[in-house]
Design an enzyme around this catalytic site. Structure first.
Site, PDB file in Angstrom:
ATOM      1  N   CYS A 171     -33.858  14.313  33.615  1.00 26.93           N
ATOM      2  CA  CYS A 171     -33.701  12.727  33.693  1.00 26.93           C
ATOM      3  C   CYS A 171     -31.893  13.223  33.285  1.00 26.93           C
ATOM      4  CB  CYS A 171     -34.312  12.265  32.641  1.00 26.93           C
ATOM      5  SG  CYS A 171     -34.479  10.079  32.326  1.00 26.93           S
ATOM      6  N   LYS A 216     -27.589 -12.437  -6.519  1.00 27.93           N
ATOM      7  CA  LYS A 216     -27.693 -11.252  -6.575  1.00 27.93           C
ATOM      8  C   LYS A 216     -27.228 -10.080  -5.704  1.00 27.93           C
ATOM      9  CE  LYS A 216     -32.819  -9.466  -7.606  1.00 27.93           C
ATOM     10  NZ  LYS A 216     -32.173  -7.917  -6.987  1.00 27.93           N
ATOM     11  N   ASP A 250       1.035   4.442  -2.378  1.00 28.55           N
ATOM     12  CA  ASP A 250       0.552   5.577  -2.547  1.00 28.55           C
ATOM     13  C   ASP A 250       2.005   6.862  -2.901  1.00 28.55           C
ATOM     14  OD1 ASP A 250      -1.504   4.393  -0.862  1.00 28.55           O
ATOM     15  OD2 ASP A 250      -0.586   5.013   1.248  1.00 28.55           O
ATOM     16  N   LYS A 260     -30.462 -16.164 -15.822  1.00 33.38           N
ATOM     17  CA  LYS A 260     -30.733 -16.027 -16.991  1.00 33.38           C
ATOM     18  C   LYS A 260     -30.466 -16.781 -17.809  1.00 33.38           C
ATOM     19  CE  LYS A 260     -28.806 -11.135 -14.994  1.00 33.38           C
ATOM     20  NZ  LYS A 260     -27.111  -9.790 -15.154  1.00 33.38           N
ATOM     21  N   TYR A 272     -22.504  -6.996 -14.111  1.00 31.66           N
ATOM     22  CA  TYR A 272     -23.432  -7.882 -15.312  1.00 31.66           C
ATOM     23  C   TYR A 272     -24.082  -8.016 -15.745  1.00 31.66           C
ATOM     24  CZ  TYR A 272     -27.236  -4.972 -12.134  1.00 31.66           C
ATOM     25  OH  TYR A 272     -28.111  -3.432 -12.356  1.00 31.66           O
ATOM     26  N   GLU A 308     -23.593  -3.580 -10.180  1.00 32.26           N
ATOM     27  CA  GLU A 308     -24.175  -3.281  -9.014  1.00 32.26           C
ATOM     28  C   GLU A 308     -22.985  -2.051  -8.274  1.00 32.26           C
ATOM     29  OE1 GLU A 308     -27.434  -3.863  -8.381  1.00 32.26           O
ATOM     30  OE2 GLU A 308     -27.770  -4.069  -6.410  1.00 32.26           O
ATOM     31  N   ASP A 358       0.530  -1.318  -0.146  1.00 33.84           N
ATOM     32  CA  ASP A 358      -0.591  -0.153  -0.055  1.00 33.84           C
ATOM     33  C   ASP A 358       0.617   1.529   0.372  1.00 33.84           C
ATOM     34  OD1 ASP A 358      -2.272  -1.844   0.036  1.00 33.84           O
ATOM     35  OD2 ASP A 358      -2.579  -1.428   1.927  1.00 33.84           O
ATOM     36  N   ASP A 409     -27.215  -6.939  -3.109  1.00 36.71           N
ATOM     37  CA  ASP A 409     -28.047  -6.056  -2.503  1.00 36.71           C
ATOM     38  C   ASP A 409     -27.480  -4.526  -2.454  1.00 36.71           C
ATOM     39  OD1 ASP A 409     -30.376  -5.397  -1.647  1.00 36.71           O
ATOM     40  OD2 ASP A 409     -30.468  -6.299  -0.431  1.00 36.71           O
ATOM     41  N   ARG A 456     -30.149   4.873 -11.891  1.00 37.86           N
ATOM     42  CA  ARG A 456     -31.051   3.507 -12.765  1.00 37.86           C
ATOM     43  C   ARG A 456     -32.112   4.395 -12.966  1.00 37.86           C
ATOM     44  NH1 ARG A 456     -35.039   0.947 -11.131  1.00 37.86           N
ATOM     45  NH2 ARG A 456     -36.362  -0.524 -12.464  1.00 37.86           N
ATOM     46  N   SER A 482     -36.105  -3.545 -14.622  1.00 36.75           N
ATOM     47  CA  SER A 482     -36.723  -4.730 -13.099  1.00 36.75           C
ATOM     48  C   SER A 482     -36.151  -5.923 -13.332  1.00 36.75           C
ATOM     49  CB  SER A 482     -37.453  -3.768 -12.445  1.00 36.75           C
ATOM     50  OG  SER A 482     -37.420  -4.333 -11.302  1.00 36.75           O
ATOM     51  N   LYS A 515     -35.653 -15.233  -5.234  1.00 36.78           N
ATOM     52  CA  LYS A 515     -35.063 -14.238  -4.674  1.00 36.78           C
ATOM     53  C   LYS A 515     -35.355 -15.360  -2.566  1.00 36.78           C
ATOM     54  CE  LYS A 515     -35.885  -9.964  -4.401  1.00 36.78           C
ATOM     55  NZ  LYS A 515     -36.002  -8.418  -4.102  1.00 36.78           N
ATOM     56  N   GLU A 557       3.936   1.491  -1.228  1.00 36.87           N
ATOM     57  CA  GLU A 557       4.352   1.754  -2.513  1.00 36.87           C
ATOM     58  C   GLU A 557       3.530   2.347  -3.423  1.00 36.87           C
ATOM     59  OE1 GLU A 557       7.869  -1.798  -3.466  1.00 36.87           O
ATOM     60  OE2 GLU A 557       5.497  -1.985  -2.858  1.00 36.87           O
ATOM     61  N   GLU A 588     -25.950 -16.156 -11.142  1.00 41.53           N
ATOM     62  CA  GLU A 588     -25.052 -14.772 -10.538  1.00 41.53           C
ATOM     63  C   GLU A 588     -25.792 -14.586  -9.132  1.00 41.53           C
ATOM     64  OE1 GLU A 588     -25.064 -11.626 -12.560  1.00 41.53           O
ATOM     65  OE2 GLU A 588     -25.137 -12.846 -14.959  1.00 41.53           O
TER      66      GLU A 588
HETATM   67  S1  IVH Z   1     -29.222  -8.213 -13.942  1.00 35.31           S
HETATM   68  C1  IVH Z   1     -33.114  -5.756 -16.273  1.00 35.31           C
HETATM   69  N1  IVH Z   1     -27.771  -9.254 -12.636  1.00 35.31           N
HETATM   70  O1  IVH Z   1     -31.384  -6.229  -9.222  1.00 35.31           O
HETATM   71  C2  IVH Z   1     -32.695  -5.942 -15.307  1.00 35.31           C
HETATM   72  N2  IVH Z   1     -29.240  -7.439 -12.216  1.00 35.31           N
HETATM   73  O2  IVH Z   1     -34.657  -6.122  -9.357  1.00 35.31           O
HETATM   74  C3  IVH Z   1     -31.626  -7.152 -15.404  1.00 35.31           C
HETATM   75  N3  IVH Z   1     -28.813  -7.100  -9.251  1.00 35.31           N
HETATM   76  O3  IVH Z   1     -31.663  -3.083 -10.781  1.00 35.31           O
HETATM   77  C4  IVH Z   1     -30.290  -6.948 -14.104  1.00 35.31           C
HETATM   78  N4  IVH Z   1     -28.076  -8.105  -8.973  1.00 35.31           N
HETATM   79  O4  IVH Z   1     -29.668  -3.613  -9.216  1.00 35.31           O
HETATM   80  C5  IVH Z   1     -28.791  -8.465 -12.521  1.00 35.31           C
HETATM   81  N5  IVH Z   1     -26.376 -10.513 -10.781  1.00 35.31           N
HETATM   82  C6  IVH Z   1     -27.493  -9.477 -10.982  1.00 35.31           C
HETATM   83  C7  IVH Z   1     -27.570  -8.297 -10.032  1.00 35.31           C
HETATM   84  C8  IVH Z   1     -28.708  -8.015 -10.764  1.00 35.31           C
HETATM   85  C9  IVH Z   1     -27.780  -7.643  -8.186  1.00 35.31           C
HETATM   86  C10 IVH Z   1     -29.746  -5.581  -9.316  1.00 35.31           C
HETATM   87  C11 IVH Z   1     -30.368  -4.451  -9.854  1.00 35.31           C
HETATM   88  C12 IVH Z   1     -31.599  -4.391 -10.706  1.00 35.31           C
HETATM   89  C13 IVH Z   1     -31.988  -5.467  -9.321  1.00 35.31           C
HETATM   90  C14 IVH Z   1     -33.392  -6.032 -10.710  1.00 35.31           C
END
Ligand code: IVH
Length: 530
Positions: free
Chosen positions: A436, A119, A40, A294, A229, A177, A36, A121, A140, A85, A318, A38, A117
């Site tokens: 108090c 998901k 910096d 996907k 992603y 993300e 680190d 958060d 977004r 979404s 989910k 080096e 993949e």
């Molecule tokens: S693909 C058409 N891949 O989930 C949308 N989304 O609920 C394609 N997210 O807005 C999104 N990990 O922010 C995709 N591996 C992943 C993801 C991911 C998190 C989020 C993303 C999206 C939201 C949708």
């Protein structure tokens, strides 16, 4: 501006390229090649050269990662391709229904493989690179129009400001993300807490709040990461024909992709992956709320197309909120700045959602009634999207005989004044007001906090000492403190005492806005008494 020669240009370019390479090794590949210190050192050299020869600075300079001058506001940008979404599948049946719909639409293709993949958060962003250089990053927003957060995003070290590809594609849009690891989040909250500021509720809120700073230098100090992603636009020929290939390609361009990506030959394999990830969830370095599945073949994705808000070729499986069993050891009743009495459950420590939980707020008297709590009860503890843990329910079958019910006190545990249950609100309040000690302490802590009067050095422990010793009974007393009063207090060295006195003195120079905020006037109380 100092005059420049080829030698300077060449050594500057070398510095930029070295910093880019080492950044990639460290933040994308998790494989640092220099220390680190080096790194910096190289960054300091770069800053020196840029100060002397500002004409050399380009948009992809590693110095952009430090952040720049604050913006008056974010500009809005229209997405070239809408940011959609995902449809949700809450159980295995919904996942199988998705697979059936995909097969129905793709008549004739018996084999549909998927890419799974985690998901993440966090917050979705779109990154646009022209000729290999990051030119625009946008949130977004409502899917059609987002906010331009380019200078903030440039501070995130796990994404490239310049693509590693020679020649780079003319235009490419990469989406992914922005998130915070659990470790990064906890570290940030310790820092925020020490400054007397309100901690973030969960890593997602912390990531969103950090990204939406008008001052990108603040974003630069936040532990944000990026994981790619998808690719939306790609102008060169010969692009990969599967989602998996696209992710490999994006990795070669210098992006971090999720190492837990999984190719699934069919929906059964997706299901096995989801179950496996569910068991490993607590061990991951970051929060996930499910798995994104996907269709792997990009041609098939095209055929499947979109519904109004989500693609037909992807679904979010989910995960349920994380839960565990614990035991209720005791309940503390904490008195806040405005007298609100909050019950807090002390629990036997339990590991849930990647953290150890040993206490959980019970919020208000109604919640105690709803749960029907007894001391020693076995309870279900949840850590949902929120890091703040929650007692979900009691396992009544496991209740010990003769266990005592948890009752909300009628008198303040600190000052003994009656606790009032005003029907217009759910919280119960100690009526002791400024007699108090608990309320006085909280009032002073708020008054001294960074966003209020910003009195450096007046931390939690010292406020407790000052109030307990009787030196301070209200905020007014702070301005009468003197060295002879402070020195006898344990753990306060002469120098710290002097620093504190000058911080108190300096706090007089503040804005009206901050002063009013510092007073933290609680209007309801006054209205009730009128
Ligand atoms: S693909 C058409 N891949 O989930 C949308 N989304 O609920 C394609 N997210 O807005 C999104 N990990 O922010 C995709 N591996 C992943 C993801 C991911 C998190 C989020 C993303 C999206 C939201 C949708």
């Amino acid at each position: 501006m100092a005059s420049i020669n080829d030698g300077i240009v060449a050594s500057y370019k070398q510095l930029v390229s070295d910093l880019q390479t080492h950044n990639h090794y460290y933040h994308v590949l998790d494989d640092p090649r220099i220390t680190d210190g080096e790194y910096d050192g190289l960054m300091r050299q770069l800053l020196l050269v840029e100060k002397q020869y500002p004409q050399l600075i380009k948009e992809d300079s590693p110095s952009k990662r430090i952040g720049g001058a604050p913006l008056p506001e974010f500009t809005q940008v229209k997405h070239m391709v809408p940011m959609l979404s995902l449809d949700n599948a809450f159980g295995i049946k919904a996942l199988r229904d998705f697979d059936r719909r995909v097969h129905e639409r793709l008549q004739g293709s018996e084999n549909v493989s998927y890419l799974c993949e985690p998901k993440l958060d966090g917050v979705a962003v779109s990154l646009i690179y022209e000729d290999g250089i990051l030119v625009r990053a946008a949130t977004r927003g409502d899917g059609a129009i987002g906010e331009d957060v380019t200078s903030n995003v440039k501070t995130i070290k796990s994404l490239p400001l310049k693509l590693i590809s020679d020649p780079p594609p003319r235009l490419i849009e990469v989406r992914g993300e922005i998130y915070m690891t659990r470790q990064g989040f906890e570290g940030l909250n310790v820092f925020v807490n020490n400054r007397g500021e309100k901690p973030f509720v969960n890593p997602r809120n912390a990531a969103a709040g950090s990204l939406r700073q008008l001052d990108s230098r603040i974003t630069a100090r936040r532990p944000l990461s990026f994981c790619a992603y998808s690719v939306e636009q790609y102008t060169d020929s010969g692009s990969p024909d599967t989602q998996h290939g696209m992710m490999r390609y994006v990795g070669q361009l210098g992006f971090r992709t999720n190492p837990d990506i999984f190719f699934a030959a069919d929906i059964d394999a997706c299901e096995r992956y989801c179950n496996d990830l569910l068991t490993r969830r607590a061990l991951l370095a970051y929060d996930i709320d499910g798995v994104v599945i996907k269709v792997n073949d990009l041609e098939k994705q095209k055929v499947l197309g979109f519904l109004s808000r989500s693609p037909r070729w992807a679904i979010a499986r989910k995960f349920p909120a994380e839960e565990a069993f614990s035991q209720l050891l005791s309940v503390d009743f904490q008195v806040g700045r405005t007298g609100a009495v909050t019950p807090v459950a002390r629990l036997s420590p339990v590991f849930v959602g990647g953290v150890t939980i040993s206490s959980a707020s019970l919020h208000n008297p109604d919640e105690i009634t709803r749960l029907d709590l007894h001391l020693g009860d076995t309870v279900v503890v949840r850590r949902a999207g929120d890091v703040i843990p929650q007692v979900v329910r009691v396992i009544h079958e496991r209740r010990q005989k003769n266990s005592s019910e948890v009752l909300f006190p009628k008198f303040c545990p600190v000052c003994d004044a009656p606790i009032l249950n005003n029907t217009s609100e759910v919280v119960a309040r100690c009526s002791g007001s400024l007699s108090c000690a608990a309320q006085v302490k909280q009032v002073i802590k708020h008054f001294a906090s960074r966003s209020a009067m910003n009195i450096n050095g007046l931390g939690e422990r010292l406020v407790d000492q000052l109030v307990d010793s009787g030196c301070v009974t209200s905020i007014v007393d702070l301005y009468d403190l003197s060295l002879p009063m402070l020195i006898p207090l344990a753990r306060l060295a002469d120098k710290s005492a002097r620093n504190l006195l000058s911080a108190i003195e300096n706090s007089k120079k503040t804005t009206l806005q901050k002063f009013l905020y510092a007073l933290g006037i609680f209007f309801d109380q006054y209205l009730d008494n009128s």
